[in-house]
Design an enzyme around this catalytic site. Structure first.
Site, PDB file in Angstrom:
ATOM      1  N   LYS A 100      37.138  32.571  34.949  1.00  0.00           N
ATOM      2  CA  LYS A 100      36.973  31.220  34.403  1.00  0.00           C
ATOM      3  C   LYS A 100      36.711  31.237  32.896  1.00  0.00           C
ATOM      4  O   LYS A 100      36.982  30.266  32.199  1.00  0.00           O
ATOM      5  CB  LYS A 100      35.879  30.479  35.155  1.00  0.00           C
TER       6      LYS A 100
HETATM    7  C1  LIG Z   1      36.849  29.933  40.729  1.00  0.00           C
HETATM    8  C2  LIG Z   1      37.136  31.238  41.371  1.00  0.00           C
HETATM    9  C3  LIG Z   1      38.221  31.401  42.264  1.00  0.00           C
HETATM   10  C4  LIG Z   1      39.102  30.249  42.691  1.00  0.00           C
HETATM   11  O1  LIG Z   1      39.923  29.778  41.654  1.00  0.00           O
HETATM   12  P1  LIG Z   1      40.622  28.346  41.759  1.00  0.00           P
HETATM   13  O2  LIG Z   1      41.224  28.128  40.424  1.00  0.00           O
HETATM   14  O3  LIG Z   1      39.521  27.355  42.068  1.00  0.00           O
HETATM   15  O4  LIG Z   1      41.630  28.389  42.854  1.00  0.00           O
HETATM   16  C5  LIG Z   1      38.477  32.660  42.772  1.00  0.00           C
HETATM   17  N1  LIG Z   1      37.684  33.711  42.461  1.00  0.00           N
HETATM   18  C6  LIG Z   1      36.639  33.606  41.607  1.00  0.00           C
HETATM   19  C7  LIG Z   1      35.805  34.796  41.322  1.00  0.00           C
HETATM   20  C8  LIG Z   1      36.326  32.351  41.032  1.00  0.00           C
HETATM   21  O5  LIG Z   1      35.276  32.246  40.196  1.00  0.00           O
END
Ligand SMILES: *Cc1c(COP(=O)(O)O)cnc(C)c1O
Length: 474
Positions: free
Chosen positions: A120
């Site tokens: 993220k």
């Molecule tokens: C947010 C997250 C996801 C999921 O991603 P999306 O964009 O919501 O599909 C998967 N793995 C981790 C470690 C995350 O922080």
């Protein structure tokens, strides 16, 4: 490039207009009026670019109201080896998202080298710099209100810390996050970061955020904004690393690559869909879910059926019962028919489901390259173990979900890139269970849990949260 709502009844807006907003006024999500398309000459020119050059090549096609030099400067400041500094041994920090090759044709894309060790950071760091830039132009201010079960909150706080004109009020549940995740957030001492620890569970945190956001007077008066996963800029910024990985995994633009993506809110894989729409030669986009398999069910059966309850799993960042970015994909699947989206989501918003088999729309899914699969706790533990034994690489439980499902869809002759969405250090319990050791973590973060913490513990009470914001948002 202008942006339109998936539901067709909201004003068309520019990039910076949708930057600070959430949902469109008609309840839809903003998408480009048309996807820019890279020609084969464009792609040939992009093959030699570094991360920053690629980010500019992609994002400058999506941004219409920031001068090119300013956008370039923002990108140069965001995607540096200093920000994405926690690369593994032997990886080149200048790559920003190094491609780790497990064996010929099988790769892991390292997306979690940023400050919070999850992917993220890739988009959130850019969002923080864009917010500061736009607020600086208008002299405005922004109070970001959010709820987190782990990764989103910390990524937002590290992206916004110390930024002029911005404060963050992040609600997190007293229990449910790992000690590492808690320490990451609560150890921040910046004056503009407020950790509100709610005596309750994540759903209560989210309900409070919804209640405050639905008070439109309060929202306007106190400049409340969000950084949730439907934010277009997050999705757009994530599409860049699909390009980076594609060029790293191939020798010529005649080749295709498949990506396996651990998915929850469909933001990451939606970014892959957008890269594909822009002309990147992607073969398959493999949607990997955990036990919360609402997306897997859709891609197997054509039925989209959000669940009343979320299951708590050992890949907690994928624990969602409905996928907030999914509407962007269905909009394209339905030939960009806003009336169709309005009727489909009317059913969803009244607690129902929809089935795309009857009107033939589901048959079109294959043309978009989307396939799926799911995994459970035992699969994750087994995959973490297998990857460690076979290739000597330690992966986190979310990445394990992606690898497990990715390998099920692997095709001879098509390179497979599995997205690494977090580092194992964040999820020590799963690593201990699978491997009997503590996960590796960056030396700088060795004492993270011992740092002094700044947090405000409170009851799950909407009025108390509002009072806190009023007192601290000036
Ligand atoms: C947010 C997250 C996801 C999921 O991603 P999306 O964009 O919501 O599909 C998967 N793995 C981790 C470690 C995350 O922080």
């Amino acid at each position: 490039m202008k942006y339109q709502s998936t539901r067709g009844n909201a004003p068309v807006q520019t990039f910076t207009q949708i930057l600070l907003g959430g949902l469109a006024s008609d309840g839809g999500l903003y998408v480009p009026e048309a996807y820019p398309r890279f020609s084969s000459d464009d792609l040939a020119a992009m093959r030699g670019m570094n991360y920053r050059e690629l980010a500019f090549a992609v994002l400058s096609r999506l941004v219409d109201d920031i001068p090119a030099d300013d956008l370039r400067a923002l990108i140069e400041r965001t995607y540096t080896p200093d920000v994405y500094r926690y690369v593994g041994r032997g990886e080149n920090p200048a790559d920003i998202t190094p491609l780790k090759t497990l064996e010929p044709g099988l790769h892991v894309l390292a997306l979690s080298n940023g400050p919070t060790l999850a992917f993220k950071d890739m988009a959130m760091q850019l969002l923080g710099n864009l917010f500061e830039y736009v607020l600086g132009r208008t002299g405005g201010e922004l109070n970001i209100l959010g709820a987190t079960s782990g990764d989103t909150g910390s990524a937002a706080e590290y992206a916004m810390r110390g930024k002029r004109g911005i404060r963050v009020f992040m609600l997190s549940p007293e229990h449910g996050m790992t000690r590492f995740q808690q320490a990451q957030m609560y150890a921040l001492q910046d004056a503009n970061i407020h950790n509100l620890v709610i005596r309750g569970v994540f759903d209560q945190c989210q309900d409070i955020v919804k209640a405050v956001s639905n008070d439109l007077d309060f929202k306007a008066k106190h400049h409340i904004g969000a950084v949730n996963s439907i934010n277009w800029v997050r999705v757009a910024a994530q599409s860049v690393y699909y390009f980076k990985a594609y060029f790293a995994a191939t020798r010529s633009n005649d080749e295709e690559v498949s990506f396996s993506v651990p998915s929850g809110n469909f933001g990451n894989v939606c970014a892959g869909h957008i890269a594909r729409q822009m002309g990147l030669p992607i073969c398959k986009l493999i949607v990997a879910t955990n036990e919360n398999d609402v997306l897997d069910e859709f891609f197997r059966t054509g039925v989209y059926r959000p669940r009343p309850e979320t299951k708590h799993t050992s890949s907690p960042s994928m624990d969602i019962s409905k996928a907030s970015n999914f509407e962007r994909f269905v909009f394209d699947l339905a030939g960009r028919d806003a009336a169709k989206i309005r009727s489909l989501w009317a059913a969803i918003e009244s607690g129902g489901s929809f089935d795309l088999r009857a009107d033939g729309l589901f048959d079109k899914v294959a043309g978009f390259g989307m396939v799926s699969g799911s995994s459970g706790h035992a699969d994750r533990i087994d995959t973490i173990r297998r990857v460690h034994q076979t290739w000597g690489v330690m992966i986190d439980p979310h990445t394990a979900d992606g690898l497990k499902v990715g390998l099920e869809h692997r095709e001879a002759g098509v390179p497979l890139v599995c997205m690494e969405t977090a580092q194992p250090a964040k999820f020590e319990d799963a690593i201990r269970e699978a491997l009997g050791v503590e996960p590796l973590r960056p030396a700088e973060l060795a004492e993270l849990e011992a740092r002094p913490q700044k947090k405000h513990v409170m009851d799950a009470d909407v009025e108390a949260v509002k009072r806190y914001i009023v007192e601290h948002a000036r």
